[in-house]
Motif scaffolding. Sequence first.
Motif, PDB file in Angstrom:
ATOM      1  N   GLY A 193       0.825  -1.198   0.000  1.00  0.00           N
ATOM      2  CA  GLY A 193       0.000   0.000   0.000  1.00  0.00           C
ATOM      3  C   GLY A 193       0.861   1.251   0.000  1.00  0.00           C
ATOM      4  N   VAL A 194       0.205   2.398   0.085  1.00  0.00           N
ATOM      5  CA  VAL A 194       0.897   3.682   0.011  1.00  0.00           C
ATOM      6  C   VAL A 194       0.737   4.411   1.341  1.00  0.00           C
ATOM      7  CG1 VAL A 194       1.068   5.887  -1.212  1.00  0.00           C
ATOM      8  CG2 VAL A 194       0.457   3.807  -2.471  1.00  0.00           C
ATOM      9  N   ALA A 195       1.838   4.566   2.060  1.00  0.00           N
ATOM     10  CA  ALA A 195       1.819   5.294   3.330  1.00  0.00           C
ATOM     11  C   ALA A 195       1.651   6.791   3.066  1.00  0.00           C
ATOM     12  CB  ALA A 195       3.121   5.040   4.091  1.00  0.00           C
ATOM     13  N   PRO A 196       1.092   7.541   4.021  1.00  0.00           N
ATOM     14  CA  PRO A 196       0.961   8.992   3.839  1.00  0.00           C
ATOM     15  C   PRO A 196       2.290   9.675   3.506  1.00  0.00           C
ATOM     16  CG  PRO A 196      -0.319   8.297   5.737  1.00  0.00           C
ATOM     17  CD  PRO A 196       0.456   7.101   5.277  1.00  0.00           C
ATOM     18  N   GLN A 197       3.364   9.263   4.186  1.00  0.00           N
ATOM     19  CA  GLN A 197       4.688   9.860   3.899  1.00  0.00           C
ATOM     20  C   GLN A 197       5.103   9.600   2.456  1.00  0.00           C
ATOM     21  OE1 GLN A 197       3.765   7.460   6.289  1.00  0.00           O
ATOM     22  NE2 GLN A 197       5.731   6.945   7.221  1.00  0.00           N
ATOM     23  N   ASN A 198       4.734   8.421   1.973  1.00  0.00           N
ATOM     24  CA  ASN A 198       5.040   8.038   0.594  1.00  0.00           C
ATOM     25  C   ASN A 198       4.310   8.968  -0.377  1.00  0.00           C
ATOM     26  OD1 ASN A 198       5.710   6.611  -1.724  1.00  0.00           O
ATOM     27  ND2 ASN A 198       4.710   4.734  -1.113  1.00  0.00           N
ATOM     28  N   PHE A 199       3.030   9.231  -0.096  1.00  0.00           N
ATOM     29  CA  PHE A 199       2.259  10.127  -0.952  1.00  0.00           C
ATOM     30  C   PHE A 199       2.902  11.513  -1.021  1.00  0.00           C
ATOM     31  CE2 PHE A 199      -0.865  13.531  -1.331  1.00  0.00           C
ATOM     32  CZ  PHE A 199      -1.375  13.262  -2.597  1.00  0.00           C
ATOM     33  N   TYR A 200       3.245  12.075   0.135  1.00  0.00           N
ATOM     34  CA  TYR A 200       3.826  13.423   0.144  1.00  0.00           C
ATOM     35  C   TYR A 200       5.197  13.446  -0.516  1.00  0.00           C
ATOM     36  CZ  TYR A 200      -0.099  14.754   3.006  1.00  0.00           C
ATOM     37  OH  TYR A 200      -1.373  15.005   3.438  1.00  0.00           O
ATOM     38  N   SER A 201       5.896  12.331  -0.444  1.00  0.00           N
ATOM     39  CA  SER A 201       7.211  12.218  -1.080  1.00  0.00           C
ATOM     40  C   SER A 201       7.091  12.250  -2.605  1.00  0.00           C
ATOM     41  CB  SER A 201       7.894  10.926  -0.621  1.00  0.00           C
ATOM     42  OG  SER A 201       9.040  10.665  -1.374  1.00  0.00           O
ATOM     43  N   PHE A 202       6.191  11.433  -3.176  1.00  0.00           N
ATOM     44  CA  PHE A 202       6.098  11.448  -4.646  1.00  0.00           C
ATOM     45  C   PHE A 202       5.382  12.695  -5.149  1.00  0.00           C
ATOM     46  CE2 PHE A 202       2.200   8.595  -4.220  1.00  0.00           C
ATOM     47  CZ  PHE A 202       1.293   9.402  -4.912  1.00  0.00           C
ATOM     48  N   LYS A 203       4.490  13.274  -4.331  1.00  0.00           N
ATOM     49  CA  LYS A 203       3.858  14.543  -4.698  1.00  0.00           C
ATOM     50  C   LYS A 203       4.925  15.628  -4.866  1.00  0.00           C
ATOM     51  CE  LYS A 203       0.651  18.029  -2.874  1.00  0.00           C
ATOM     52  NZ  LYS A 203      -0.252  18.395  -1.755  1.00  0.00           N
ATOM     53  N   ASP A 204       5.867  15.670  -3.941  1.00  0.00           N
ATOM     54  CA  ASP A 204       6.966  16.644  -4.000  1.00  0.00           C
ATOM     55  C   ASP A 204       7.835  16.380  -5.235  1.00  0.00           C
ATOM     56  OD1 ASP A 204       8.591  18.777  -2.777  1.00  0.00           O
ATOM     57  OD2 ASP A 204      10.065  17.189  -2.505  1.00  0.00           O
ATOM     58  N   TRP A 205       8.080  15.102  -5.518  1.00  0.00           N
ATOM     59  CA  TRP A 205       8.891  14.696  -6.674  1.00  0.00           C
ATOM     60  C   TRP A 205       8.238  15.186  -7.967  1.00  0.00           C
ATOM     61  CZ3 TRP A 205       8.591  11.488 -10.998  1.00  0.00           C
ATOM     62  CH2 TRP A 205       9.798  11.004 -11.518  1.00  0.00           C
ATOM     63  N   ILE A 206       6.916  15.009  -8.069  1.00  0.00           N
ATOM     64  CA  ILE A 206       6.177  15.479  -9.243  1.00  0.00           C
ATOM     65  C   ILE A 206       6.274  17.005  -9.346  1.00  0.00           C
ATOM     66  CG2 ILE A 206       3.850  15.785 -10.210  1.00  0.00           C
ATOM     67  CD1 ILE A 206       3.174  12.978  -9.063  1.00  0.00           C
ATOM     68  N   HIS A 207       6.024  17.668  -8.217  1.00  0.00           N
ATOM     69  CA  HIS A 207       5.990  19.144  -8.204  1.00  0.00           C
ATOM     70  C   HIS A 207       7.301  19.733  -8.732  1.00  0.00           C
ATOM     71  CE1 HIS A 207       3.856  22.714  -6.917  1.00  0.00           C
ATOM     72  NE2 HIS A 207       5.017  23.204  -6.530  1.00  0.00           N
ATOM     73  N   LYS A 208       8.421  19.114  -8.362  1.00  0.00           N
ATOM     74  CA  LYS A 208       9.738  19.617  -8.792  1.00  0.00           C
ATOM     75  C   LYS A 208       9.947  19.475 -10.303  1.00  0.00           C
ATOM     76  CE  LYS A 208      12.160  18.770  -4.445  1.00  0.00           C
ATOM     77  NZ  LYS A 208      12.989  17.783  -3.695  1.00  0.00           N
ATOM     78  N   ARG A 209       9.140  18.624 -10.931  1.00  0.00           N
ATOM     79  CA  ARG A 209       9.330  18.349 -12.372  1.00  0.00           C
ATOM     80  C   ARG A 209       8.296  19.038 -13.265  1.00  0.00           C
ATOM     81  NH1 ARG A 209      11.734  15.211  -9.264  1.00  0.00           N
ATOM     82  NH2 ARG A 209      13.615  14.078  -9.867  1.00  0.00           N
ATOM     83  N   LEU A 210       7.423  19.787 -12.664  1.00  0.00           N
ATOM     84  CA  LEU A 210       6.396  20.480 -13.461  1.00  0.00           C
ATOM     85  C   LEU A 210       6.979  21.698 -14.186  1.00  0.00           C
ATOM     86  CD1 LEU A 210       3.362  20.302 -11.028  1.00  0.00           C
ATOM     87  CD2 LEU A 210       3.627  19.093 -13.182  1.00  0.00           C
TER      88      LEU A 210
END
Length: 210
Positions: A193-210
Amino acid sequence: MSLFYIERAPKTAVENPNVLILLHGYGSHENDLFSFAEELPDELLIISARAPFEMGYGGYAWYAINFDANNEKFSDVAQASDSVDKIAEFIDEIKRKYNTKKTFLLGFSQGAILSFGLSFRYPNKVDHVIALSGYLLEDLIPNEISADITTDYYISHGLVDQVIPFTWAKKTPDFLNNLNLLNEFHEYPVGHGVAPQNFYSFKDWIHKRL
């Protein structure tokens, strides 16, 4: 369109949106990962695709998982390969329909497995891959891998994943590093599954690439 999907339009109007395409896991459906949509960057067009094989009870799969006489699991590679081709066609349709810019592909479990396969079978069709709780299925990786791939990868896995062993996922960074492909690997003390910390981690990763 070659696959059924649901969408969240960018919250801020943009002519050429960056698109995030979501690929759910085995036995799930397009609404599963779509629950992330409200928390993801406003400027993204978010597309959540439904896998083509109906399993009943509202569940779908990208390919069948079967068991042999020893109760060992194995994947229907022909179906998986067909699904990679379907997803590639679907991505092209989305790009044309919405006149998109960068393409992010986020897959969970089966969706992650196919995201890896697609990124090698169709070099640079997607710019960024987010692979959650998956692994590299060797049968989907071409014998000859293009030297021109520029896709980068965010990979995460649960340390106590009871569906796809952590050790399988841990091989992925070595494979990508040998190809000089940018990647990040994150591990979390969770199961499949996806832990909350995991979600915020990949969200940040996406944001840096926009």
